[in-house]
Every structure is written in C-alpha cells, then in structure tokens.
Design a protein around this motif. Sequence first.
Motif, PDB file in Angstrom:
ATOM      1  N   UNK A   1      32.851  44.723  21.490  1.00 54.74           N
ATOM      2  CA  UNK A   1      32.224  43.999  22.573  1.00 54.74           C
ATOM      3  C   UNK A   1      31.094  43.120  22.037  1.00 54.74           C
TER       4      UNK A   1
ATOM      5  N   UNK B   1      36.197  34.786  33.974  1.00 55.46           N
ATOM      6  CA  UNK B   1      37.367  35.272  34.715  1.00 55.46           C
ATOM      7  C   UNK B   1      37.303  36.778  34.931  1.00 55.46           C
ATOM      8  N   UNK B   2      36.554  37.479  34.066  1.00 54.98           N
ATOM      9  CA  UNK B   2      36.550  38.932  34.163  1.00 54.98           C
ATOM     10  C   UNK B   2      35.695  39.416  35.328  1.00 54.98           C
ATOM     11  N   UNK B   3      36.262  40.180  36.238  1.00 57.27           N
ATOM     12  CA  UNK B   3      35.465  40.675  37.364  1.00 57.27           C
ATOM     13  C   UNK B   3      34.553  41.784  36.899  1.00 57.27           C
TER      14      UNK B   3
ATOM     15  N   UNK C   1      36.226  46.524  45.389  1.00 50.46           N
ATOM     16  CA  UNK C   1      37.563  46.243  45.924  1.00 50.46           C
ATOM     17  C   UNK C   1      38.638  46.959  45.114  1.00 50.46           C
ATOM     18  N   UNK C   2      38.282  47.391  43.897  1.00 53.91           N
ATOM     19  CA  UNK C   2      39.287  48.023  43.052  1.00 53.91           C
ATOM     20  C   UNK C   2      39.356  49.507  43.373  1.00 53.91           C
ATOM     21  N   UNK C   3      40.524  49.959  43.721  1.00 58.68           N
ATOM     22  CA  UNK C   3      40.671  51.391  43.969  1.00 58.68           C
ATOM     23  C   UNK C   3      41.830  51.912  43.134  1.00 58.68           C
TER      24      UNK C   3
END
Lengths: 398, 320
Positions: free
Chosen positions: B288, B306-308, B314-316
């Motif tokens: 990283x 672009x990376x959230x 919202x991600x489950x």
Amino acid sequence: MTERLRVENLYKVFSKSPDPALRMLAAGAKKSEVLAKTGMVVGLNDVSLSVPSGAIYMVMGLSGSGKSTLARCINRLNEPSAGRILLDGRDIVAAGEAELRDIRRKRISMVFQHFALLPNRTVAENTEFGLKLQGVSPQARRRRAEEVLSIVGLARWGNHYPHELSGGMRQRVGLARALATDADVLIMDEAFSALDPLIRTEMQDELLRLQRTLKKTILFITHDFQEALKLGTRIAIMADGELVREGTPQSIVLEPGSDYVAAFTREVDRSRLFDARWAMTPVQPVPLAAGLCLAETADGGGLVLDDGGHVVGALDADTLRGLRDTAGLGTGGLGTLRKEFVTVRECDSLLDAARAHRAGRPMAVVDEDGRLTGTLAADRILAGIASAPPHPAGGLHA
Amino acid sequence: MLDANDLNVFPVDAWIQDGVAWIALNLRPLFLAIKWPVEYVLNLNIFLLQEIPFLAIVAVAVLLAWRLASLGVACFSAVALVAIATLGVWSEAMTTLSLITTAIVICAAIGIPIGIGCARSDRMWGVVRPILDIMQTTPTFVYLVPVVMLFGVGTVPGEVAVVTAAAPPLIRFTNLGIRMVETEMVEAGLAFGATKRQLLWEVQLPLAVPTILGGLNQTVLTAMVMSVVVAMIGAEGLGLVVLQGLGRLDVGRAAVGGIAIVLLAMMLDRITQKLAQPGGPGGRPLLRSLRALVRSGRPADDKATARPPASNPAISSPDQ
C-alpha cells in the motif's frame, strides 16, 4: 449426454524414471508393493473414466487415494506417467507447450482448495487474472470480471482485497475467476473443504444453482461422501490410486460392491437421496366408467382418474368392494368419491413423501404433467428409507 | 623441533602478486568496463546530492520517510539531517549518501536479476551460492585488497567495493522470496495458462516483493558500513572524517564523523525496514505504501478516485 472428458489407463508415478514401477503396475502389483520394491510413490494406477458433458462428476476418496493427483493430471499440473486424457477426443497428455497453455486458458479452469487468490490484487483483478494472461484488453476483462462477480453474488466487492473477505466469499472469487475465462471444463479440487459446514452447504447449493444455467462440465474432487452424493451426477470412488467404484449416487448406495465403499454408504441419508418414483408401486388403470379410470392401491382402495390421467378422487376399500359387489360402477356410485388423497411428484424425495403422508389417505405419485404414474404406501416409504428397494420394479432415478 | 615457519614453503603471496599483476595488465578493459557505469552513476549522485539545496533534501527525505514508513520516522529523519548539518559535516554526509544510493541502484540492477535467475535454476543457485557464502564471510576490510589492485584508489574504486559487499544479501533475499511463494499461487498461475515470464511478473515477483525489500534493507546497511571502511582506500565521505580524526589524534573530529554516520545509518535503516515489515492493519502496508508513493507522484491516478471507501455502509456481505 455427449462425452466431454475421457481418461484412459492413466498412471502417475512420482519419479523421474517411472518405468520399473509402471512395469510392476502393469503386471498387477499394488501401490504398497511398488513402494516397497522401488521406493516410488504411485499416485494413479490404471484409472479410466468418462465424464459426460454438463455433468458434475465427483471424484471421492480419502487422503492419499490419488483423487487430487487425478484432477491435477487433467490440466497437467501433475505430469501423467502413462495413459491418455481426451478432451473432446484430443489427447491433453500429448499436447505441446503452446497447446497445453491454450487448453489451460480457454478450455479447463480450476478452483483451488485454499482459494489461491493473489493477496496483492483486488477481487476484480483476481477475477480477471485468467483474461489478463490471455492478453484481453483492460476494459473488456474488467467488464467480464464485473459480470461473473455479479453471477457469484459479489457485485459490489470488486475493489476490495481478498483479506477483507470471509472464506466463503473468497471461494466465490475463486469460482468467479474460473468462470471468467469461459472454460467449459471446471476442476474443483476440494473447493469447499476449507469452508466451515454452514458456508459449505451454502456454496454447494450455490454451485447447483449456477450449474443449472451454466451447464459446465465439472470435475469435483472431495473427501466428503455426503458432498459427493449431494452434488454428483456421477461419482468415482478412489482408493490407493485406483478407481474402486463408479456410478450414479443411487446405484453406489444400493450396490457398494466392496466393504471399502460400503463403509461410506452405510450412514447415507436415503430419505433425501431416493425419490418417490423409486419406491412407488406402478399402476395399471382400468376403465371405471365413462371418461373415468380406476387405479387400485395396495390397501384395496383405488384412485379415480379422468381422461387425461389426472387424479380426481379416491375410493376407500369398502366403497370399492361395495361398488364391485353391486356391479354398479356406473355414474351413480361415484357420489361416494372421496376427495381426500395426497399427491407427490415423482422427483420428490422420500423425505418429502413421508412428510406429505396422512393416515388413511392414499398417496398418488404423478409425473411433471400431473398424470398418475404410481401409488406410494407408508410401508414402501419406510422400506425405501431403511434399506433395499421395496421391489425390483422400482426405477432408479439416475 | 619443527617450527611453523619452516612449513612456509609456498610463496603464495608472490603467486598472487604475479597473478593480480597479470590480470591488471591484461584484463584492464574488463575492469574499465565494470568501473565505467559505477563511476557514471556515482558522479551523477554526488552531483545531485551536493547541488540540491539543503532544505530541499530535508524535504524530500521527510516526504519519502513519511510515505514509505511513518510520520515518526519522518520526524526522526528531519532531526537527524539537521543534526548532521549542525555538526558541520553536511557535504561529507552527502558524499556518503551518494555512495549508498549508488550502491542501491547498482545492486538492484544486478542483484535482483541474478536472484531471479537463481530462483528459477537450481544449477545457477548451486554456482552462485558458494560465491555468496565466500563474499559474505569475507571481512569487509579484506575486500579492499583486490579492489585496490584492480581498480586503484579513490572514491570510485571505493564504490566498487561497496557494491561488491552490498549485493549478496539482495541476491539471497530475491532468490528466497521467489522460492517462498506458495505452490498453490504458482499453480494458480499455471492452471490459468501463464507463460514462464507471466508467472514471474504476475505471480512470483509481486509476492516476493516484501522479502526482496528485506534484502534491500540489508544491502543498505552493508553499504553504509562499507562506505565508511572504504575511506582507507581514499574514498571521500564521513569515513574520511573519522579516518582523518584518528590519524591526527583529533578525537573530537573522529567523534563528529562517527555521530553523523550513526544518524545517517539509523535514518536509512528505519525507512527501509518499514518497507519490508509485514503486519499492521490490513496486513500489507508495504504494497500500500509503495502504491501510495506511486500515487503521490501521479495525483490524477484513476484508481485512487475509483476506489470506494472501505467503510461504505451500502456494502453488505452476501454471506449473511
């Protein structure tokens, strides 16, 4: 079903010069004898099998039985010592380096026991790995990766790293990576063995669901006989590098053929494995009245069918006898037609049939179109769950 | 009574003397060819580090330390560099730093390919390994003898000695790093139809990077030690300060050189050590941080935008 993959007399001896061991094996020597005499470990001893297109072909065996060796010989991660592997008639063993690479890229892909995801790449990058090796453009392969990730239910996880995912999700990525190349043959080497039981069951259901639409030819390696029964169209059981039994799950459970196989089949839950068609008593309907037929049940009663073979009602034994005695099988007697009967489909498991059973009501077994094909009495369900087939006429659900 | 000196019948010193003289005379073009790239890179580095203003170098060092390691290391770097300047040996320290950075560049250019070759061929490793063993057990001091014979004296021959001493750990760690990549990873590459080259670049090398950077840390420290020792064959830098202090019995000057050396060494070690260290939240700070370094150079990087965020509500998990 056409044959997709055929293994012919495959041998694998872990040695640089396997010839003496191969000669011993050809003369009928066992794995242990070869090890004692030459010090060479035999992985596969004269294995032949045929995998139909679109099947989930389970290779089952305990550790050291050669099942993984067999799978890894198919895409030549292990180099076979002798024998042929035919993919649509072309011998993989004889393929040159470039052809083998092409087969690995386009025809056969693999899912690994411990996922083998690259930790330095995101889920999407891992998924498009095979396509990247093929030289597919970044946009096209990313599109494809997103497509297969949504198929396996990981649509929004593309930009995460594997270490952020649970075991089950990681194996979904492994599956997505294998699906991304559009290879029609999938080797799954103990793919679900590293998952905990609940997730494993979930992944098995997922695989069955995917397979209904994908129709891949899957060679699935497992040490779990229950898994083999659940997923398999056909099962091959291996021991000491040899194929000891091959067939449909039902036929293997019915006729293990050896004590070794019987040890696995003994604890099998037959109520889920066998279906109503297998245990039912077939019926021969006889004309009853205008537009109606009668199919007798084991307790002396009968089911009344219409023209199309659909069950419209049931008669208990006394009523039927009464009707017969008075020879009054005319329309008048049908006022006593009972509506209480139970219907199960041919493909329902014996467990479903047992659950549907109601005391005193006849059970009708119908085909996909709802036409009566047989009747199923409680004692037959019990006999089917307990042991041997209730009668030789019972058809196997293959 | 037999005396040990009676057994001294082989004039080995004379043989070697003759042999080296012959080599120096007849293989001169070879040594010039070896010396040329070393001289070129070294002079470039010396020029850069001597010409760039003091504050700019401190700023770059702090930025590097911060992006590659941590804020703490960045603070330490700033303090160390300012301390070196206050000791009045800034120019010498920059020369030593040039010797080290040159060694890093050349060792990486030579050592990593050799290490890769060793990892892919057992035969090559069989040849290289005993050579590395000899190189690493030879005291740094002894390196100077053949170097003086073959390359003469001065800063550039000194740099040759530094490179020779610093390369073995990098070769070893590169070889080790590639060989240690899990078989299942390599098989995954093969199973999806990787060529040998793709296997190296797509699978083995990226996964070996942490180990290779561990080797780089060793290389930097060895270069640091050697850059001081080569003052004895006339190389400039902090080593020369110490040597002069010793020669003139000027304890103060020798100590100043020593302190600057320690500060520089600690700074370089902390920065490069953090690179190779696994662990920390997320497990792979190295990759990283490298990526972060690349990104800091390319502010308009598309991936970064672009990376959230990982904590996106919202991600489950579909597993639940």
